[in-house]
Design a protein around this motif. Structure first.
Motif, mmCIF file in Angstrom:
data_model
loop_
_atom_site.group_PDB
_atom_site.id
_atom_site.type_symbol
_atom_site.label_atom_id
_atom_site.label_comp_id
_atom_site.label_asym_id
_atom_site.label_seq_id
_atom_site.Cartn_x
_atom_site.Cartn_y
_atom_site.Cartn_z
ATOM 1 N N TRP A 109 0.842 -1.209 0.000
ATOM 2 C CA TRP A 109 0.000 0.000 0.000
ATOM 3 C C TRP A 109 0.880 1.263 0.000
ATOM 4 O O TRP A 109 0.612 2.234 -0.693
ATOM 5 C CB TRP A 109 -0.904 -0.052 1.235
ATOM 6 N N THR A 122 -9.790 1.393 -3.772
ATOM 7 C CA THR A 122 -10.531 0.671 -2.731
ATOM 8 C C THR A 122 -9.833 -0.667 -2.493
ATOM 9 O O THR A 122 -9.684 -1.459 -3.430
ATOM 10 C CB THR A 122 -11.989 0.384 -3.166
ATOM 11 N N PRO A 123 -9.407 -0.945 -1.266
ATOM 12 C CA PRO A 123 -8.862 -2.282 -1.008
ATOM 13 C C PRO A 123 -10.012 -3.274 -0.763
ATOM 14 O O PRO A 123 -10.910 -3.000 0.032
ATOM 15 C CB PRO A 123 -8.014 -2.079 0.251
ATOM 16 N N ILE A 124 -9.971 -4.382 -1.477
ATOM 17 C CA ILE A 124 -10.975 -5.439 -1.263
ATOM 18 C C ILE A 124 -10.236 -6.706 -0.883
ATOM 19 O O ILE A 124 -9.296 -7.118 -1.565
ATOM 20 C CB ILE A 124 -11.825 -5.719 -2.529
ATOM 21 N N VAL A 125 -10.665 -7.310 0.203
ATOM 22 C CA VAL A 125 -10.022 -8.559 0.603
ATOM 23 C C VAL A 125 -11.029 -9.703 0.512
ATOM 24 O O VAL A 125 -12.169 -9.588 0.957
ATOM 25 C CB VAL A 125 -9.383 -8.459 2.013
ATOM 26 N N LYS A 134 -8.425 -7.833 6.845
ATOM 27 C CA LYS A 134 -9.817 -7.338 6.806
ATOM 28 C C LYS A 134 -9.880 -6.006 7.555
ATOM 29 O O LYS A 134 -10.536 -5.061 7.109
ATOM 30 C CB LYS A 134 -10.762 -8.374 7.427
ATOM 31 N N CYS A 137 -8.625 -3.209 5.466
ATOM 32 C CA CYS A 137 -9.641 -2.773 4.488
ATOM 33 C C CYS A 137 -10.713 -1.932 5.181
ATOM 34 O O CYS A 137 -11.170 -0.932 4.626
ATOM 35 C CB CYS A 137 -10.264 -3.982 3.780
ATOM 36 N N GLY A 142 -12.442 0.170 2.567
ATOM 37 C CA GLY A 142 -12.610 -1.007 1.722
ATOM 38 C C GLY A 142 -13.561 -2.004 2.343
ATOM 39 O O GLY A 142 -14.255 -1.704 3.330
ATOM 40 N N ALA A 341 -15.349 -3.779 7.680
ATOM 41 C CA ALA A 341 -15.202 -4.322 6.319
ATOM 42 C C ALA A 341 -16.173 -5.480 6.079
ATOM 43 O O ALA A 341 -16.718 -5.635 4.974
ATOM 44 C CB ALA A 341 -13.767 -4.780 6.105
#
Ligand code: 13P
Ligand code: SF4
Length: 349
Positions: A109, A122-125, A134, A137, A142, A341
């Motif tokens: 990041w 947008t961070p998506i896990v 998580k 995010c 995210g 998240a």
């Protein structure tokens, strides 16, 4: 209420304790669990279904999660303060989840922020990750997704920001981006071992999705050659695979979706039809037993050894040590941020 066989077996002992505890305990089983474990559970499902169950079941004091650790951990994040989550084997991990840790994610990041403003990402896990990712995010606007709502999560993200950083499954990320109409060169691989993930600054500026270099060893065993062979052997078969398979395998199949999607697909297929499935073998074998009027066959035998670690024997051990053995806990700050998240995922349309 489950009935004992009268043989004083492990199964009978489990049923006896379960019947005594009644609604105080709920056993959640993932679709990849062995049949004998699924038969003892209260609810079976994919990782999304089970996280929903964990979030709404207020009666149970104890949730026993028959699945892998990241699933039990998410249940612990979503559970109420009066509830305890236990897993029959603490060592039931996930290879894919182990391919990303919070130190690597934070480093990536930071690196990406040298090239583009992270306010555009947008961070998506994927659910298959450690709670601390998580939480990352949750802190960075995210969310979490599973294979059953990755499309909705991508849409949610693109409605807000220009780019997505997707952890840790390269293939689910690429398959989802493809479904949304993204071109292959708009999705770049992020190799955490290399500076800038192995990309140029220009690649990073142009990309819409960064795909963490992680994968599932159970699902990347499926190949287009296997599909070709099955099509020759069963020309009328429908071929369905999990989206953790590679883009090429998904492209050659007739459908792809989460484990619950696969279950529904088989359920709704006409009697007499042949369905070839590319996912974990325990689910396929159970479906073959449950639908004897259909020809349910594996694309190839592929077993998840971590899911297989859960057995009636270690399930009995946790039932005999309710509230004490193999309790899954998450530090408070991580829990709060991860919940943000996870809640964003649970409210997706
Ligand atoms: P589902 O969410 O489709 O159940 O998948 C979980 C998983 O680990 C697949 O390998
Ligand atoms: Fe993890 Fe793959 Fe097993 Fe799913 S099948 S739990 S992704 S190792």
């Amino acid at each position: 209420m489950l009935k004992q066989t009268g043989e004083n077996s492990t199964i009978d002992k489990i049923i006896e304790i379960k019947n005594k505890l009644g609604k105080e305990v709920v056993i959640l089983t993932h679709h990849y669990q062995r049949k004998e474990v699924v038969d003892l559970g209260d609810h079976k499902g994919d990782s999304f279904d089970l996280s929903q169950k964990a979030a709404v079941d207020e009666n149970a004091k104890t949730i026993i999660f028959c699945g892998v650790h990241f699933m039990a951990e998410s249940a612990a994040v979503l559970s109420q303060p009066h509830q305890t989550v236990q897993i029959p084997d603490m060592d039931a991990g996930c290879w894919m989840a182990d391919m990303a840790d919070i130190v690597m994610v934070e480093r990536a990041w930071k690196e990406v922020s040298k090239v583009v403003d992270t306010a555009s990402i947008t961070p998506i896990v994927y659910m298959n990750a450690d709670a601390s990712i998580k939480a990352f995010c949750g802190r960075n606007e995210g969310l979490v997704c599973t294979s059953s709502n990755a499309d909705a999560a991508f849409k949610w993200a693109f409605d807000r920001r220009e780019k997505i950083f997707f952890f840790p499954d390269e293939h689910l990320g690429r398959n989802t981006g493809h479904k949304m109409g993204l071109k292959p060169d708009e999705m770049i691989l992020w190799d955490p071992e290399k500076p800038l993930g192995g990309n140029t600054e220009d690649d990073i500026r142009k990309a819409r999705v960064f795909l963490w270099k992680g994968y599932c060893l159970v699902h990347t065993r499926f190949t287009t050659e296997q599909i070709e062979m099955k099509r020759k052997e069963f020309p009328d078969a429908r071929i369905i695979v999990h989206p953790e398979c590679t883009r090429e395998v998904v492209a050659e199949s007739d459908a792809s979706g989460s484990t619950s999607y696969i279950v529904t697909y088989v359920d709704q297929a006409p009697s007499g039809s042949t369905i070839v499935i590319g996912t974990e073998i325990n689910l396929i074998e159970r479906l073959a037993l449950e639908y004897p009027d259909k020809n349910v066959i594996p694309l190839h035998r592929s077993l998840c050894p971590n899911m297989y670690k859960i057995s009636p024997e270690n399930l009995l051990q946790v039932l005999e040590n309710i509230g004490e053995l193999n309790v899954v806990t998450v530090p408070e700050q991580i829990k709060n941020d991860a919940r943000v998240a996870l809640d964003r995922m649970l409210t997706l349309a």
